[in-house]
Motif scaffolding. Structure first.
Motif, PDB file in Angstrom:
ATOM      1  N   MET A   1       0.817  -1.214   0.000  1.00 17.06           N
ATOM      2  CA  MET A   1       0.000   0.000   0.000  1.00 17.06           C
ATOM      3  C   MET A   1       0.851   1.265   0.000  1.00 17.06           C
ATOM      4  N   ARG A   2       2.194   1.124   0.140  1.00 14.49           N
ATOM      5  CA  ARG A   2       3.001   2.336   0.193  1.00 14.49           C
ATOM      6  C   ARG A   2       2.931   3.122  -1.093  1.00 14.49           C
ATOM      7  N   GLY A   3       2.663   2.435  -2.207  1.00 15.25           N
ATOM      8  CA  GLY A   3       2.590   3.129  -3.474  1.00 15.25           C
ATOM      9  C   GLY A   3       1.429   4.096  -3.574  1.00 15.25           C
ATOM     10  N   LEU A   4       0.480   3.993  -2.660  1.00 16.63           N
ATOM     11  CA  LEU A   4      -0.671   4.893  -2.693  1.00 16.63           C
ATOM     12  C   LEU A   4      -0.261   6.338  -2.522  1.00 16.63           C
ATOM     13  N   TRP A   5       0.851   6.587  -1.841  1.00 20.08           N
ATOM     14  CA  TRP A   5       1.254   7.975  -1.610  1.00 20.08           C
ATOM     15  C   TRP A   5       1.579   8.693  -2.917  1.00 20.08           C
ATOM     16  N   ARG A   6       1.837   7.916  -3.983  1.00 23.23           N
ATOM     17  CA  ARG A   6       2.152   8.537  -5.264  1.00 23.23           C
ATOM     18  C   ARG A   6       0.930   8.669  -6.155  1.00 23.23           C
ATOM     19  N   GLU A   7      -0.221   8.261  -5.686  1.00 23.11           N
ATOM     20  CA  GLU A   7      -1.419   8.308  -6.519  1.00 23.11           C
ATOM     21  C   GLU A   7      -1.960   9.727  -6.631  1.00 23.11           C
ATOM     22  N   ARG A   8      -2.388  10.077  -7.846  1.00 20.83           N
ATOM     23  CA  ARG A   8      -2.904  11.422  -8.085  1.00 20.83           C
ATOM     24  C   ARG A   8      -4.216  11.662  -7.357  1.00 20.83           C
ATOM     25  N   GLY A   9      -5.010  10.592  -7.170  1.00 19.95           N
ATOM     26  CA  GLY A   9      -6.282  10.754  -6.467  1.00 19.95           C
ATOM     27  C   GLY A   9      -6.093  11.250  -5.049  1.00 19.95           C
ATOM     28  N   LEU A  10      -5.028  10.787  -4.382  1.00 21.76           N
ATOM     29  CA  LEU A  10      -4.780  11.205  -3.002  1.00 21.76           C
ATOM     30  C   LEU A  10      -4.424  12.685  -2.941  1.00 21.76           C
ATOM     31  N   TRP A  11      -3.586  13.126  -3.861  1.00 21.41           N
ATOM     32  CA  TRP A  11      -3.176  14.535  -3.835  1.00 21.41           C
ATOM     33  C   TRP A  11      -4.302  15.441  -4.312  1.00 21.41           C
ATOM     34  N   LEU A  12      -5.086  14.980  -5.265  1.00 17.98           N
ATOM     35  CA  LEU A  12      -6.219  15.778  -5.712  1.00 17.98           C
ATOM     36  C   LEU A  12      -7.258  15.894  -4.601  1.00 17.98           C
ATOM     37  N   MET A  13      -7.384  14.844  -3.790  1.00 20.69           N
ATOM     38  CA  MET A  13      -8.272  14.918  -2.632  1.00 20.69           C
ATOM     39  C   MET A  13      -7.801  16.019  -1.681  1.00 20.69           C
ATOM     40  N   GLY A  14      -6.499  16.182  -1.556  1.00 18.27           N
ATOM     41  CA  GLY A  14      -5.969  17.247  -0.698  1.00 18.27           C
ATOM     42  C   GLY A  14      -6.425  18.622  -1.140  1.00 18.27           C
ATOM     43  N   ILE A  15      -6.508  18.824  -2.460  1.00 21.88           N
ATOM     44  CA  ILE A  15      -7.010  20.108  -2.952  1.00 21.88           C
ATOM     45  C   ILE A  15      -8.469  20.274  -2.570  1.00 21.88           C
ATOM     46  N   GLY A  16      -9.230  19.197  -2.683  1.00 23.93           N
ATOM     47  CA  GLY A  16     -10.647  19.267  -2.347  1.00 23.93           C
ATOM     48  C   GLY A  16     -10.913  19.522  -0.872  1.00 23.93           C
ATOM     49  N   MET A  17      -9.915  19.260  -0.018  1.00 22.45           N
ATOM     50  CA  MET A  17     -10.096  19.488   1.423  1.00 22.45           C
ATOM     51  C   MET A  17      -9.930  20.952   1.819  1.00 22.45           C
ATOM     52  N   VAL A  18      -9.358  21.753   0.944  1.00 24.41           N
ATOM     53  CA  VAL A  18      -8.995  23.128   1.325  1.00 24.41           C
ATOM     54  C   VAL A  18     -10.172  23.921   1.878  1.00 24.41           C
ATOM     55  N   PRO A  19     -11.374  23.883   1.244  1.00 21.76           N
ATOM     56  CA  PRO A  19     -12.465  24.718   1.779  1.00 21.76           C
ATOM     57  C   PRO A  19     -12.808  24.441   3.235  1.00 21.76           C
ATOM     58  N   VAL A  20     -12.692  23.171   3.663  1.00 24.50           N
ATOM     59  CA  VAL A  20     -13.079  22.873   5.035  1.00 24.50           C
ATOM     60  C   VAL A  20     -12.088  23.468   6.032  1.00 24.50           C
ATOM     61  N   CYS A  21     -10.884  23.792   5.568  1.00 23.52           N
ATOM     62  CA  CYS A  21      -9.878  24.387   6.460  1.00 23.52           C
ATOM     63  C   CYS A  21      -9.921  25.899   6.464  1.00 23.52           C
ATOM     64  N   GLY A  22     -10.764  26.497   5.602  1.00 24.32           N
ATOM     65  CA  GLY A  22     -10.792  27.944   5.488  1.00 24.32           C
ATOM     66  C   GLY A  22     -10.943  28.685   6.806  1.00 24.32           C
ATOM     67  N   PRO A  23     -11.935  28.348   7.656  1.00 22.94           N
ATOM     68  CA  PRO A  23     -12.104  29.089   8.923  1.00 22.94           C
ATOM     69  C   PRO A  23     -10.921  28.985   9.870  1.00 22.94           C
ATOM     70  N   LEU A  24     -10.025  28.007   9.653  1.00 25.30           N
ATOM     71  CA  LEU A  24      -8.851  27.916  10.518  1.00 25.30           C
ATOM     72  C   LEU A  24      -7.881  29.065  10.255  1.00 25.30           C
ATOM     73  N   LEU A  25      -8.042  29.750   9.126  1.00 22.10           N
ATOM     74  CA  LEU A  25      -7.181  30.879   8.811  1.00 22.10           C
ATOM     75  C   LEU A  25      -7.680  32.169   9.452  1.00 22.10           C
ATOM     76  N   TRP A  26      -8.898  32.176   9.981  1.00 16.31           N
ATOM     77  CA  TRP A  26      -9.435  33.372  10.615  1.00 16.31           C
ATOM     78  C   TRP A  26      -8.816  33.551  11.997  1.00 16.31           C
ATOM     79  N   ALA A  27      -8.803  34.776  12.476  1.00 18.97           N
ATOM     80  CA  ALA A  27      -8.234  35.055  13.803  1.00 18.97           C
ATOM     81  C   ALA A  27      -9.168  34.540  14.888  1.00 18.97           C
ATOM     82  N   GLY A  28      -8.635  33.783  15.823  1.00 17.08           N
ATOM     83  CA  GLY A  28      -9.413  33.299  16.954  1.00 17.08           C
ATOM     84  C   GLY A  28     -10.167  32.013  16.655  1.00 17.08           C
ATOM     85  N   PHE A  29     -10.911  31.578  17.674  1.00 22.76           N
ATOM     86  CA  PHE A  29     -11.715  30.367  17.586  1.00 22.76           C
ATOM     87  C   PHE A  29     -13.197  30.741  17.628  1.00 22.76           C
ATOM     88  N   PRO A  30     -14.020  30.097  16.801  1.00 28.52           N
ATOM     89  CA  PRO A  30     -15.451  30.421  16.805  1.00 28.52           C
ATOM     90  C   PRO A  30     -16.084  30.050  18.143  1.00 28.52           C
TER      91      PRO A  30
END
Length: 901
Positions: A1-30
């Motif tokens: 399974m180590r070869g999975l780290w080179r799969e494009r699907g895994l890295w493209l999934m990382g791009i898709g995760m960006v919106p959920v992290c957006g509020p972490l860039l705001w100052a303070g905690f909600p």
């Protein structure tokens, strides 16, 4: 399974995760329920690391500095992660946010790898990972609930499942150790999720066994890995379980935390994520799997015919597990919660939502297998990914007053603890030692030292006898030394709760210690003379033995890995192309994700309110009745609404009363709210009630009460099944949470509560036998639809009659009902004239179309014979009657009643 780290699907999934992290860039905690308290727990862990204590079972700075066995009973892994970032040079806020961002990726990556274990291609695994990242419950945990250790545990669970799946598939000592380590991390993360996750992990192991049919010896290896996980975490797990009698853990089974109060209906569990009104101070609790995710998972079944046999078994098991978890969150599962050991300590059955997101995500990913052509597969991934993001978009915009904690101090920690109404950064002080009898912990004299940024002196100088002297030799958070000179023997008291592990030494020798007073403070007898006194949290021998055992087990595993260092060959997934999409299709999908990110961050976030509406805070949506009643000049009751809206209900049914509040000034007192159901007629006895610890579950010291926002407070009141039918009044009031006798009076009246002007009628259901063949209309306004009459009454016994009426149209005046008894000659032998329920439920209040039961009491008759009833309505004082269609002013019931000897 180590070869999975080179799969494009895994890295493209990382791009898709960006919106959920957006509020972490705001100052303070909600302003989430628990987020800030978990940040302060990280601060306390960092404080102990700086003092040289890696695993502090006792948190000395909590509860006004009297201490708390926080990390002895609650998983230390998330505070460790946060403290690690601070040791690397980050401030408190940045360290916690970095940890959360890593956990977003950790959870998605774990599901991606688990999906590949299922034989799902890259695109399906990518969508499965995104489905888990965007599961409504997990997004809610990040920004609305703020239970960060629970989020950590849910991020680790797919890794544990993947590790055990890998061992059952491949075998080998390395996979077995990976499984054990993953399980130990789960045990150290969050107690409740670890317990529920263990159940899910065992079920998943059985499922994989059925799907993969591995050699039998691997079953014993999997059990060995479970034992290894327990052993690696034994230093925490074993004391946390065995030492439960030492604290008030039973408080988690009472009041708001009683699991019986938190079952959900299927309508809520399977609903779409609602929009969050920014004018609402206590946003709606989003407790749903997400209808969009359930629909995507159900659509996956269309590809059943194209799945392999193991995939079908895994999918069937996932559906069974999902249905089972949904069942556990509904009321019919109550007997299981009452009888399974420790399950009641989960507090909220809906915690299963976090684990249920895992099979849902895998089923959604498996649905991509049904799309055979790569072009359709790319399009399906784009549509599914967009649906997953849009489905939780309302949760990606937390609002309210954010708490900035970059430079937080221990004094800030204690101020937050008290202002939020917490005890030791926990809800109800459930980890206070049993020796602490007081429900409320007053401020301690140590707090001034914290405000000055100094280490507090824990020796209580007030316990020194007259003429005694004492001076500190060294001061640490868990170890302090003093030189004392006592003219007489004395019992010295220390500002710390008595708890196993605390030790007092006199000249290097331990002495007997105990607890004193309602606070259960530590004390020890010291003889006359000059002595060196040492106060230390030295722990217990069994704790130390468990720590050595876990450490030795971990070192043994590391040593085995170091000596062998065998690289396992990458495992290919049979029958699955490593590149299910062409280069052009991968690029198109990446461009689509980039377009979505650009639209979100450049247009939606700064220019629209599509997913973050704001209503008029003075006119909340859904509020039907205006009140504008102020309590003590501090809180205003804006208005209310009831369901059923007609204010007519039957015994045993539920009344839902929604109140809308607003704070008028900053408050330092925690107020609770009550709704009392009182008899409308004298003697106005209390017959049912509802109490909330906080209005709308929002502490009155919180920031939403200081802003132009409203608080929605929903009371679900079960009308007692044995409650007598009749009119009732609802009284609403506020009282101090810790002093229920202290109430807030209504401004201008001095009353301790506000009586809602509506009358609630607890109605008597009409028996089928009471229905008349044809309704009798009176003036086109009221009609008689039924009558419940006796056929025979003993002489002298009072008559009790029930008439069932229905308003044919809205009535704007009050009518009087008359009932005349006539003998066989037509002479009146008694009558009753009165508005319904003696005027407490006038006809002007009657909702059209609802059958209203009206009782009539008549005095007994001494003369035997047959009697008829003549009934009708008139308006007082004009005596204007409601006539029958025939023009008559009264209706004579055809069936006579016999008065017998």
């Amino acid at each position: 399974m180590r070869g999975l780290w080179r799969e494009r699907g895994l890295w493209l999934m990382g791009i898709g995760m960006v919106p959920v992290c957006g509020p972490l860039l705001w100052a303070g905690f909600p302003p989430s329920h628990d987020g800030v308290l978990h940040v302060y727990r990280v601060l306390e862990m960092d404080r102990m690391w700086r003092a040289g204590v890696f695993y502090p079972r006792w948190a000395p700075d909590l509860v006004s500095g009297l201490g708390y066995p926080l990390f002895h009973f609650l998983g230390p892994l998330f505070p460790w992660l946060g403290a690690l970032g601070m040791r690397l040079g980050l401030d408190l806020e940045s360290s916690v946010k970095l940890a959360l961002a890593l956990l977003v990726g950790l959870g998605g990556t774990g599901v991606y790898r688990l999906a590949r274990r299922w034989g799902i291609h890259e695109v399906g695994a990518m969508i499965a990972g995104l489905a888990y990242v965007y599961a409504p419950f997990r997004v809610r945990e990040l920004y609305w609930q703020g239970d960060f250790p629970q989020y950590l545990a849910l991020s680790l669970l797919p890794w544990a499942m993947g590790a055990f799946h890998g061992y059952l598939q491949e075998g080998g000592w390395a996979q077995r150790w990976k499984a054990g380590v993953a399980y130990s991390l789960l045990l150290l993360s969050h107690n409740i999720t670890a317990m529920l996750g263990t159940i899910a992990l065992l079920g998943y192991g059985v499922l994989v066994w059925a799907a993969e049919r591995p050699p039998r010896r691997r079953l014993w290896g999997a059990l060995w890995a479970l034992g290894l996980g327990v052993g690696l975490a034994a230093f925490f797990v074993v004391p946390a379980l065995l030492d439960r009698p030492l604290v008030h853990l039973d408080r988690l089974l009472q009041g708001h935390f009683d699991f019986r109060k938190h079952f959900l209906g299927l309508d809520r569990l399977l609903s779409f994520v609602p929009m969050q009104d920014q004018s609402m101070g206590n946003p709606q609790e989003v407790l749903t799997l997400g209808a969009h995710q359930v629909l995507l998972a159900a659509a996956a079944l269309l590809g059943w015919g194209g799945w392999t046999r193991p995939q079908r078994i895994l999918a069937a098991g996932a559906w069974l597990g999902l249905i089972g978890m949904i069942g556990l969150m509904t009321a019919p599962a109550r007997p299981l919660w009452e009888h399974l050991p420790l399950l009641a300590y989960s507090e909220f059955p809906w915690r299963w939502l976090g684990i249920a997101g895992l099979p849902t995500a895998l089923l959604i990913g498996l649905g991509m297998e049904g799309l055979r052509r790569s072009g359709w597969r790319a399009m399906g991934a784009a549509v599914a990914g967009l649906a997953l993001m849009l489905g939780v978009a309302p949760l990606l915009y937390p609002f309210g007053r954010f708490t900035v904690l970059r430079q937080a101090t221990l004094a800030d920690l204690q101020a937050f603890d008290r202002a939020a109404g917490l005890i030791g950064l926990t809800s109800v002080g459930e980890l206070l030692p049993r020796t602490v009898l007081a429900r409320e912990i007053p401020p301690s004299p140590l707090e001034e030292a914290y405000r000055r940024g100094e280490e507090p002196v824990r020796l209580d100088s007030a316990s020194l006898p007259s003429g005694a002297t004492a001076r500190p030799l060294s001061l640490g958070p868990l170890d302090q030394r003093f030189w004392v000179d006592l003219p007489v023997g004395a019992t010295l008291r220390f500002w710390v709760f008595a708890f196993p592990g605390w030790q007092v030494q006199v000249d290097g020798r331990p002495v007997s210690v105990g607890a004193v007073g309602e606070l259960g403070l530590l004390h020890a007898a010291v003889p006359v003379g000059s002595h060196e006194i040492r106060l230390c949290f030295c722990g217990r021998w069994d704790w130390r033995l468990l720590e050595l055992f876990s450490l030795g087990l971990g070192l043994a595993g590391f040593g085995q890995w170091w000596t062998r260092r065998v690289r396992s060959r990458p495992q290919a997934v049979a029958g699955i192309s490593p590149h299910p999409l062409s280069q052009r299709e991968w690029m198109a999908l990446a461009a689509f994700w980039a377009l979505i990110l650009g639209v979100k961050f450049l247009y939606v976030d700064p220019h629209t309110r599509w997913f973050r509406p704001r209503s008029d805070p003075d006119h909340p949506p859904g509020m039907r009745e205006r009140a504008d009643v102020d309590f003590g000049g501090r809180i205003r009751l804006l208005g209310y609404a009831a369901s059923p809206p007609a204010w007519v209900i039957e015994p045993g049914e539920r009344l839902i009363l929604t109140l809308w509040w607003r704070g008028l000034q900053e408050m330092n007192t925690q107020y609770s709210v009550y709704v009392h159901g009182l008899e409308a007629l004298p003697p106005h006895r209390l017959r049912f009630q509802s109490d909330h610890m906080h209005p709308g579950d929002m502490p009155t010291t919180a920031s939403p009460w200081r802003e132009e926002r409203y608080i929605r407070d929903v009371h679900v009141i079960r009308i007692p099944a044995d409650l007598s039918p009749g009119p009732y009044r609802l009284k609403v009031g506020l009282y101090e949470r810790d002093h229920p006798e202290q109430t807030l009076s209504v401004d201008g009246s001095g009353e301790n509560g506000y009586m809602l002007p509506h009358i609630l009628l607890v109605n008597r259901p009409m028996p089928p036998a009471a229905r008349l063949p044809e309704p009798i209309s009176f003036g086109g306004a009221l009609r008689l639809v039924g009558a419940e009459l006796p056929t025979k009454i003993p002489r002298g016994q009072p008559w009790r009659l029930w008439f069932y009426w229905e308003a044919e149209r809205p009535i704007d005046r009050s009518y009087t009902l008359f009932v005349h008894r006539t003998d066989e000659s037509g002479a009146v032998r008694g009558q009753r004239d009165a508005p319904p329920y003696s005027g407490a439920f006038e006809t002007s209040r009657w909702p059209p179309g609802i059958i209203i039961a009206i009782p009539v009491e008549l005095e007994g008759i001494d003369q035997v014979g047959w009697y008829h009833l003549r009934i009708g309505w008139y308006e007082w004082p004009s005596l204007t009657h409601l006539n029958l269609p025939s023009g008559e002013t009264a209706y004579i019931l055809p069936r006579p009643i016999e008065v017998s000897p």
